[in-house]
Design a protein around this motif. Structure first.
Motif, PDB file in Angstrom:
ATOM      1  N   GLU A   1      23.433 -34.467   2.591  1.00 58.23           N
ATOM      2  CA  GLU A   1      24.313 -34.457   1.424  1.00 58.23           C
ATOM      3  C   GLU A   1      23.694 -35.200   0.238  1.00 58.23           C
ATOM      4  OE1 GLU A   1      27.560 -38.032   1.789  1.00 58.23           O
ATOM      5  OE2 GLU A   1      27.865 -36.339   3.154  1.00 58.23           O
TER       6      GLU A   1
ATOM      7  N   TYR B   1      26.586 -22.082   4.334  1.00 57.35           N
ATOM      8  CA  TYR B   1      27.422 -23.260   4.554  1.00 57.35           C
ATOM      9  C   TYR B   1      27.277 -23.769   5.989  1.00 57.35           C
ATOM     10  CZ  TYR B   1      29.962 -21.782   0.320  1.00 57.35           C
ATOM     11  OH  TYR B   1      30.305 -21.412  -0.963  1.00 57.35           O
TER      12      TYR B   1
ATOM     13  N   LYS C   1      25.389 -18.273  -0.899  1.00 51.52           N
ATOM     14  CA  LYS C   1      25.337 -19.631  -0.361  1.00 51.52           C
ATOM     15  C   LYS C   1      25.462 -19.605   1.156  1.00 51.52           C
ATOM     16  CE  LYS C   1      27.084 -22.148  -4.402  1.00 51.52           C
ATOM     17  NZ  LYS C   1      25.849 -22.929  -4.661  1.00 51.52           N
TER      18      LYS C   1
ATOM     19  N   MET D   1      35.774 -22.368   3.892  1.00 49.28           N
ATOM     20  CA  MET D   1      34.537 -22.349   4.658  1.00 49.28           C
ATOM     21  C   MET D   1      34.813 -22.547   6.137  1.00 49.28           C
ATOM     22  SD  MET D   1      32.399 -24.593   6.378  1.00 49.28           S
ATOM     23  CE  MET D   1      30.870 -24.213   7.191  1.00 49.28           C
TER      24      MET D   1
ATOM     25  N   HIS E   1      28.752 -27.370   8.508  1.00 50.60           N
ATOM     26  CA  HIS E   1      29.710 -28.474   8.529  1.00 50.60           C
ATOM     27  C   HIS E   1      29.272 -29.488   9.580  1.00 50.60           C
ATOM     28  CE1 HIS E   1      31.025 -26.760  12.247  1.00 50.60           C
ATOM     29  NE2 HIS E   1      32.040 -27.586  12.380  1.00 50.60           N
TER      30      HIS E   1
ATOM     31  N   ALA F   1      26.811 -26.905   1.210  1.00 51.41           N
ATOM     32  CA  ALA F   1      26.403 -25.573   0.772  1.00 51.41           C
ATOM     33  C   ALA F   1      24.938 -25.606   0.368  1.00 51.41           C
ATOM     34  CB  ALA F   1      27.264 -25.109  -0.396  1.00 51.41           C
TER      35      ALA F   1
ATOM     36  N   VAL G   1      31.448 -30.576   4.546  1.00 48.20           N
ATOM     37  CA  VAL G   1      30.932 -29.218   4.372  1.00 48.20           C
ATOM     38  C   VAL G   1      29.817 -29.259   3.332  1.00 48.20           C
ATOM     39  CG1 VAL G   1      31.462 -26.893   3.531  1.00 48.20           C
ATOM     40  CG2 VAL G   1      33.075 -28.075   5.050  1.00 48.20           C
TER      41      VAL G   1
ATOM     42  N   LYS H   1      27.294 -31.207  -1.308  1.00 52.18           N
ATOM     43  CA  LYS H   1      28.549 -31.530  -0.640  1.00 52.18           C
ATOM     44  C   LYS H   1      29.710 -30.825  -1.339  1.00 52.18           C
ATOM     45  CE  LYS H   1      31.367 -35.434   0.956  1.00 52.18           C
ATOM     46  NZ  LYS H   1      31.487 -36.913   0.999  1.00 52.18           N
ATOM     47  N   ILE H   2      30.544 -30.160  -0.563  1.00 51.10           N
ATOM     48  CA  ILE H   2      31.693 -29.450  -1.114  1.00 51.10           C
ATOM     49  C   ILE H   2      32.883 -30.417  -1.204  1.00 51.10           C
ATOM     50  CG2 ILE H   2      33.326 -27.553  -0.782  1.00 51.10           C
ATOM     51  CD1 ILE H   2      30.459 -26.729  -1.531  1.00 51.10           C
TER      52      ILE H   2
ATOM     53  N   ARG I   1      27.493 -17.479   5.887  1.00 57.08           N
ATOM     54  CA  ARG I   1      27.084 -17.131   4.522  1.00 57.08           C
ATOM     55  C   ARG I   1      28.255 -16.507   3.778  1.00 57.08           C
ATOM     56  NH1 ARG I   1      26.260 -12.876   1.358  1.00 57.08           N
ATOM     57  NH2 ARG I   1      26.873 -11.492   3.061  1.00 57.08           N
TER      58      ARG I   1
ATOM     59  N   PHE J   1      26.374 -21.786  11.214  1.00 50.01           N
ATOM     60  CA  PHE J   1      26.451 -21.629   9.762  1.00 50.01           C
ATOM     61  C   PHE J   1      27.182 -20.336   9.434  1.00 50.01           C
ATOM     62  CE2 PHE J   1      23.017 -18.844  10.793  1.00 50.01           C
ATOM     63  CZ  PHE J   1      23.031 -17.868   9.812  1.00 50.01           C
TER      64      PHE J   1
ATOM     65  N   LYS K   1      36.633 -25.951   0.868  1.00 47.43           N
ATOM     66  CA  LYS K   1      36.345 -26.565   2.161  1.00 47.43           C
ATOM     67  C   LYS K   1      37.154 -25.882   3.266  1.00 47.43           C
ATOM     68  CE  LYS K   1      35.896 -31.235   4.080  1.00 47.43           C
ATOM     69  NZ  LYS K   1      36.175 -32.677   3.834  1.00 47.43           N
TER      70      LYS K   1
END
Length: 212
Positions: free
Chosen positions: A72, A58, A56, A121, A60, A152, A150, A111-112, A52, A50, A118
């Motif tokens: 998601e 993140y 947030k 990240m 994937h 968040a 991705v 979900k991004i 940060r 992950f 995206k």
């Protein structure tokens, strides 16, 4: 930050912290977290990398991952991180402990969809795992990004806990001729080892020992 009721620990409450700076520092140092959730009335805990950014967290995963599919949807999750700094060796096994820093976060995945975020990240995460490597690597292809989801998670309902210092032996144990103290634990990156295809390729500067 006022703690939520479920963030107040039942044990070791004096070790709890709600300071954003401390929480962020732990999240930024840790490379992996564990995400726990319930699916079809069964508990699941999945370790994953992950990163940060601001408030947030993140992660994937593959668009075909059942784990990602479930998160998601915005199901409630508990995300935990722990860094171990030392083993605390007391004069009795009962008083043994660990010097650590940990974070527990309650959140929901989002979900991004924004392509720019995206991409960002993926760059942030890549550079966290292997610092300064994003610009060195073969650029990601559009179809690789499309195959990646991705997510968040807001860092709002969150707390940290930490222990430092020497053992807390019972008073009657302190005179005993038994060694007590701490055994520091360090996580370090060793010298890179090339695969067969890279034996004749010079080691890039960002992978040099001591670089970051």
């Amino acid at each position: 930050m006022a703690p939520q009721s479920h963030l107040i620990p039942s044990r070791g409450a004096k070790r709890a912290h709600y300071d954003k700076e401390m929480i962020h520092s732990i999240l930024d140092e840790a490379l992996f977290c564990t995400i726990s959730y319930v699916f079809e009335n069964k508990p699941f805990s999945i370790p994953t990398a992950f990163v940060r950014r601001e408030n947030k967290l993140y992660i994937h995963g593959s668009v075909g991952s059942h784990f990602i599919w479930e998160l998601e949807k915005g199901v409630p999750v508990c995300i935990s991180v722990m860094l171990v700094d030392a083993l605390v060796v007391a004069k009795s096994a009962f008083s043994h402990s660990v010097n650590y820093r940990s974070v527990v976060l309650f959140s929901q995945g989002e979900k991004i969809e924004d392509p720019a975020l995206k991409w960002n990240m993926l760059e942030w995460l890549t550079n966290k795992i292997v610092p300064n490597s994003w610009d060195y690597l073969r650029p990601m292809k559009e179809n690789e990004v499309r195959k990646t989801t991705v997510l968040a998670f807001d860092i709002d309902e969150v707390s940290a806990k930490a222990r430092t210092g020497m053992p807390n032996d019972e008073e009657e144990d302190k005179p005993l001729p038994v060694w007590s103290g701490i055994i520091p634990i360090e996580t370090s990156r060793r010298d890179p080892v090339p695969d067969e295809l890279s034996r004749n390729i010079p080691l890039p500067e960002h992978l040099m020992p001591g670089s970051k």
